[in-house]
Design an enzyme around this catalytic site. Structure first.
Site, PDB file in Angstrom:
ATOM      1  N   ASP A   1       0.851  -1.199   0.000  1.00 47.27           N
ATOM      2  CA  ASP A   1       0.000   0.000   0.000  1.00 47.27           C
ATOM      3  C   ASP A   1       0.886   1.248   0.000  1.00 47.27           C
ATOM      4  OD1 ASP A   1      -3.242   0.479   1.017  1.00 47.27           O
ATOM      5  OD2 ASP A   1      -1.858   2.179   0.974  1.00 47.27           O
TER       6      ASP A   1
ATOM      7  N   ASP B   1       4.348   1.604  -4.192  1.00 43.95           N
ATOM      8  CA  ASP B   1       3.409   1.926  -5.268  1.00 43.95           C
ATOM      9  C   ASP B   1       3.159   0.694  -6.133  1.00 43.95           C
ATOM     10  OD1 ASP B   1       2.090   3.005  -7.493  1.00 43.95           O
ATOM     11  OD2 ASP B   1       3.256   4.870  -7.399  1.00 43.95           O
TER      12      ASP B   1
ATOM     13  N   THR C   1     -15.788  -2.354  -9.698  1.00 49.04           N
ATOM     14  CA  THR C   1     -16.987  -1.667  -9.207  1.00 49.04           C
ATOM     15  C   THR C   1     -18.153  -1.809 -10.182  1.00 49.04           C
ATOM     16  OG1 THR C   1     -17.856   0.548  -8.779  1.00 49.04           O
ATOM     17  CG2 THR C   1     -15.962   0.436 -10.216  1.00 49.04           C
ATOM     18  N   ASP C   2     -19.369  -1.696  -9.656  1.00 50.83           N
ATOM     19  CA  ASP C   2     -20.555  -1.690 -10.528  1.00 50.83           C
ATOM     20  C   ASP C   2     -20.628  -0.425 -11.378  1.00 50.83           C
ATOM     21  OD1 ASP C   2     -21.198   0.090  -8.482  1.00 50.83           O
ATOM     22  OD2 ASP C   2     -23.078  -0.892  -7.916  1.00 50.83           O
ATOM     23  N   GLU C   3     -19.836   0.597 -11.005  1.00 46.41           N
ATOM     24  CA  GLU C   3     -19.914   1.874 -11.741  1.00 46.41           C
ATOM     25  C   GLU C   3     -19.422   1.762 -13.180  1.00 46.41           C
ATOM     26  OE1 GLU C   3     -18.468   5.325  -9.806  1.00 46.41           O
ATOM     27  OE2 GLU C   3     -19.313   4.764  -7.866  1.00 46.41           O
TER      28      GLU C   3
ATOM     29  N   TYR D   1     -13.118   8.443 -12.510  1.00 47.56           N
ATOM     30  CA  TYR D   1     -12.895   7.256 -11.659  1.00 47.56           C
ATOM     31  C   TYR D   1     -13.413   5.996 -12.343  1.00 47.56           C
ATOM     32  CZ  TYR D   1     -14.091   3.665  -8.257  1.00 47.56           C
ATOM     33  OH  TYR D   1     -14.253   2.455  -7.622  1.00 47.56           O
TER      34      TYR D   1
ATOM     35  N   LYS E   1     -11.542   2.567 -13.882  1.00 49.74           N
ATOM     36  CA  LYS E   1     -11.824   1.209 -13.382  1.00 49.74           C
ATOM     37  C   LYS E   1     -12.279   0.316 -14.550  1.00 49.74           C
ATOM     38  CE  LYS E   1     -11.664  -0.250  -9.802  1.00 49.74           C
ATOM     39  NZ  LYS E   1     -10.548  -0.858  -9.023  1.00 49.74           N
TER      40      LYS E   1
ATOM     41  N   LYS F   1     -16.314   9.677   2.154  1.00 47.30           N
ATOM     42  CA  LYS F   1     -17.412   8.938   1.539  1.00 47.30           C
ATOM     43  C   LYS F   1     -18.741   9.252   2.244  1.00 47.30           C
ATOM     44  CE  LYS F   1     -14.789   6.652  -1.486  1.00 47.30           C
ATOM     45  NZ  LYS F   1     -13.431   6.610  -1.014  1.00 47.30           N
TER      46      LYS F   1
ATOM     47  N   ARG G   1     -23.363  16.518  -7.728  1.00 49.87           N
ATOM     48  CA  ARG G   1     -22.124  16.040  -8.361  1.00 49.87           C
ATOM     49  C   ARG G   1     -22.282  16.127  -9.881  1.00 49.87           C
ATOM     50  NH1 ARG G   1     -20.532  10.057  -6.664  1.00 49.87           N
ATOM     51  NH2 ARG G   1     -19.506  11.090  -4.914  1.00 49.87           N
TER      52      ARG G   1
ATOM     53  N   GLY H   1     -22.365  14.999 -13.527  1.00 52.93           N
ATOM     54  CA  GLY H   1     -22.533  13.683 -14.151  1.00 52.93           C
ATOM     55  C   GLY H   1     -23.027  12.611 -13.196  1.00 52.93           C
TER      56      GLY H   1
END
Ligand code: NAD
Ligand code: DAU
Length: 332
Positions: free
Chosen positions: A33, A58, A121-123, A148, A152, A187, A271, A273
């Protein structure tokens, strides 16, 4: 007994996964991390060094990643820049970590023939209308909205290409919104809880009609472990716990559980979009791997999460001022 490399293991979901692995298996863990603003070594402080090795570095550092991959049986890749709002103001780190970092890891596991699981992610699927009866499935076309989610989506496509072209032994999972302990105060849920604890009013973007499909981070971890152990190589699995809630009702529930009037919050600018709704159909995961979520009662999980933040102010307090300064600057 195996040794796992967990990238991003000092972040929210990564640290929950490391705790889950230590508690439920005999596997040892190496965490890689970078400790960005989102990483916190304290999230792993209670785990014995006999089971856990922590390496600060990294995921885009090819030499380091190559060396660590040779020391393990499998890799679980959580490391990412994860916050949509940050990606709208400074996309560069999202490209560096989410794309180049994933590429770097893929090259290392390709070289050493190491099993890899990629966390996504589901995004990547974009969003759904509020009244759409269809939920996201493994066959939904990619349609990401933000810097983001587009990085992904790109990282998922890299994994798929490395599986097909180079025979890399990888699986992918796309999960919905997680809640639980160790989540950064930027968050939605921790921001509102810690606002109330600080005597600040919660902040709702726009009208708050947007729907997220909430899952407890520990249920995400059990699903990832099931896929790592029994998932079919090259396959994608969607992870979700049928937890759809609109943002307005989540804020009202938090306020009520914390003994405040349900309407004691402010509307702030929306936000850019802003995805309207996410919803996951996790039939494949449930049928193939017999996975089931344990946290079925959202209000009960939220109450435990509120208690965790109440009892762990030392963990979240150092990040709170900088986070609220950022939001104040961007009008949220
Ligand atoms: P987080 O921001 O809390 O943690 C990310 C971690 O990655 C931090 O510890 C950070 O220090 C580390 N990191 C960042 N850049 C790095 C780099 N270049 N090298 C090494 N480490 C680096 O994020 P999270 O919410 O825990 O998300 C973890 C993963 O899960 C991400 O891949 C995210 O896309 C995915 N995901 C998150 C959710 C959610 O609801 N939070 C849902 C589905 C999928
Ligand atoms: O769906 C999975 C995704 O969930 C993950 O891939 C991301 O890494 C994770 O951050 C999360 O993305 P969201 O953008 O959905 O999460 P966030 O907590 O930022 O916001 C949740 C919802 O709450 C979203 O509709 C925006 C809204 N919101 C957020 C904040 C911070 C508010 O109304 N007020 C706020 O103060």
């Amino acid at each position: 007994m195996a040794r796992l490399l967990v990238t991003g293991g000092a972040g929210f979901i990564g640290s929950n996964f490391v705790h889950h692995v230590i508690e439920h298996t005999n596997h040892d863990v190496i965490v890689l991390d970078k400790l960005t603003y989102a990483g916190n070594r304290a999230s792993l402080a209670d785990i014995s060094e006999e089971r856990l090795t922590f390496v600060q570095g990294d995921v885009a550092d090819a030499g380091l990643v190559n060396e660590l991959v040779t020391a393990v049986d499998a890799v679980v890749h959580y490391a990412a820049e994860s916050h949509n709002d940050n990606s709208l103001h400074d996309p560069q780190p999202f490209l560096d970590t989410n794309l180049i970092g994933t590429y770097t890891l893929l090259e290392a596991v390709r070289k050493h023939g190491t099993r890899m699981h990629h966390i996504s992610t589901d995004e990547v699927y974009g969003d759904l209308a509020l009244d759409d009866p269809v939920r996201f499935s493994e066959n939904t076309p990619y349609n990401p909205s933000s810097p983001y989610s587009s990085t992904k989506a790109g990282s998922d496509l890299l994994v798929r290409a490395w599986v097909r072209s180079f025979g890399v032994a990888a699986t992918i999972s796309n999960c919905s919104n997680n809640y639980g302990p160790y989540q950064h105060v930027e968050k939605f849920i921790p921001r509102q809880i810690t606002n109330v604890l600080r005597g600040l009013r919660p902040r709702l973007y726009g009208e708050g009609r947007n729907v997220r499909d909430w899952i407890h981070a520990d249920d995400h971890s059990s699903a990832v472990l099931a896929i790592l152990e029994n998932g079919r190589i090259g396959e994608t699995y969607l992870i979700g716990a049928d937890g759809e809630k609109d943002n307005k009702s989540v804020i009202e529930t938090i306020l009520t559980l914390m003994g405040q009037p349900a309407d004691a919050y402010d509307h702030v600018s929306d936000r850019a979009g802003h995805d309207l709704r996410y919803a996951i159909d996790s039939t494949k995961l449930r049928n193939e791997l017999n996975w089931r979520p344990v946290y079925q009662d959202f209000e009960q999980g939220l109450r435990a999460t509120i208690e965790w933040y109440r009892n762990n102010e030392d963990w979240w307090s150092p990040a709170k001022d900088a986070t609220e300064d950022f939001y104040a600057k961007v009008g949220q």
